[in-house]
Motif scaffolding. Sequence first.
Motif, PDB file in Angstrom:
ATOM      1  N   ASP A   1       0.756  -1.392   0.076  1.00 54.73           N
ATOM      2  CA  ASP A   1       0.089   0.112  -0.227  1.00 54.73           C
ATOM      3  C   ASP A   1       0.726   1.279   0.090  1.00 54.73           C
ATOM      4  OD1 ASP A   1      -1.920  -1.722  -0.099  1.00 54.73           O
ATOM      5  OD2 ASP A   1      -2.676  -1.311   2.040  1.00 54.73           O
TER       6      ASP A   1
ATOM      7  N   HIS B   1      -5.719   1.611  -5.802  1.00 48.61           N
ATOM      8  CA  HIS B   1      -6.132   0.343  -4.924  1.00 48.61           C
ATOM      9  C   HIS B   1      -7.538   0.392  -5.076  1.00 48.61           C
ATOM     10  CE1 HIS B   1      -5.914  -2.600  -1.771  1.00 48.61           C
ATOM     11  NE2 HIS B   1      -4.457  -2.094  -1.499  1.00 48.61           N
TER      12      HIS B   1
ATOM     13  N   HIS C   1       1.648  -2.927  -7.005  1.00 44.94           N
ATOM     14  CA  HIS C   1       0.354  -3.297  -6.197  1.00 44.94           C
ATOM     15  C   HIS C   1      -1.040  -2.785  -7.324  1.00 44.94           C
ATOM     16  CE1 HIS C   1      -1.846  -4.644  -2.942  1.00 44.94           C
ATOM     17  NE2 HIS C   1      -1.987  -3.712  -2.205  1.00 44.94           N
TER      18      HIS C   1
HETATM   19 ZN    ZN Z   1      -3.190  -3.242  -0.595  1.00 44.50          ZN
END
Ligand code: ZN
Length: 402
Positions: free
Chosen positions: A46, A135, A131
């Motif tokens: 994150d 998000h 990632h």
């Molecule tokens: Zn995450």
Amino acid sequence: MAWGLAALLALPALWLLILLLFVGPAWAAWREPVLRHPVLIIESDDWGPGPPGHAEALDRLAACLGRHRDGTGRTPVMTLGLILSLPDSEAIAAAHLATYHARPITDPAYADILAAIQSGIRAGVFAPQLHGMAHYWPATLMAVARRDADVRAWLLAGPGQETETLPSTLQSRWTDAGALPSRPLPETDIAAAVTEEVALYHAVFGAAPAVVVPPTFVWTRAVESAWARQGVSVLMTPGRRCTGRDAQGRPACGPQALRNGQAGEGGIIYLVRDRYFEPVRGHRAVAGLDALAEKTRQGRPCLLETHRFNFTGNGQADALAELEGFLHLSLARYPGLRFVSAAELAAQYRQQGDWISKGFRTRLSAWAARMGQVPRFARLARMTGLGLVLSRLDTRTGAAAT
Ligand SMILES: [Zn+2]
């Protein structure tokens, strides 16, 4: 006499029957390569755009990691699962929420955070992983924001809002969770989004990402194929495939186990990360050591999942102290411990490198330890005495490399 012989053979026959019932997991456990060394990787997700204070948090983490060395002189590697953008709140507000606009990690608002990430990479204590561009799936976020005041407030709170505070279902990027159960995204949209996120990662870090970590571990084969086509070679998994969110918002996962080193779509290699080190949630150094001990006995790498919120929020001092203690204890207990990045570890699997054991005894011991983790098998084995035999085979401590 005949009865005695029958009784003598009955137990091994029963054990054989149990093994035959679980021939699939037993074969998979045997085929998965066995590591010669204890391997520890802290996987921290994150990171990326956020409040300015995250830059100092990254610097403190880098300093903590840099104080330790394994037997080869290597520092611990914390992989950073990187998010590459947040909403551009001003532009979205100016467009009256009609269109989505992104504020990329290269925006001046995040300059200090990006500099801290780059500095840790140069020092060898951070390894970047993709990632996601975001998000969330932007179109879903926008649709929900138009009807939900809390999500709208989050959307417009930039430039440093934290995605951790979004509803959990919206944090899944690769499914449309605007309504539950979630629906698959169009494949053309997936391909375009993957191309965009890999291109930005390449522009910022000078190479395509080797490793990708799907947000909330929800992804589909279409996403996996698109990543592979864009040059991603390693996919971090929780040990199973979850493709959406069910009616209750939980990840919807298939029963099939995924293994370290297993090949996926387009030749991508899977790694398995299924243990945690989240000090804020009560995972202490001792729990990390337990995970390392278990994975070492199984000849598997210990990939510990953690998140930036441990190191950026109120509990950050405690979390750092716990990390420091964990690294210290791990090195003391396992002199043969190896620190490495996930990409380098995957290369060992792909190339059958010198970290992969070829010894029969070592492989048998790891197999026995792995079978002890197969749920229904482990219970049957315990009830019939087969567990005792397996525990005799499970002789690795990991204290010395074999
Ligand atoms: Zn995450």
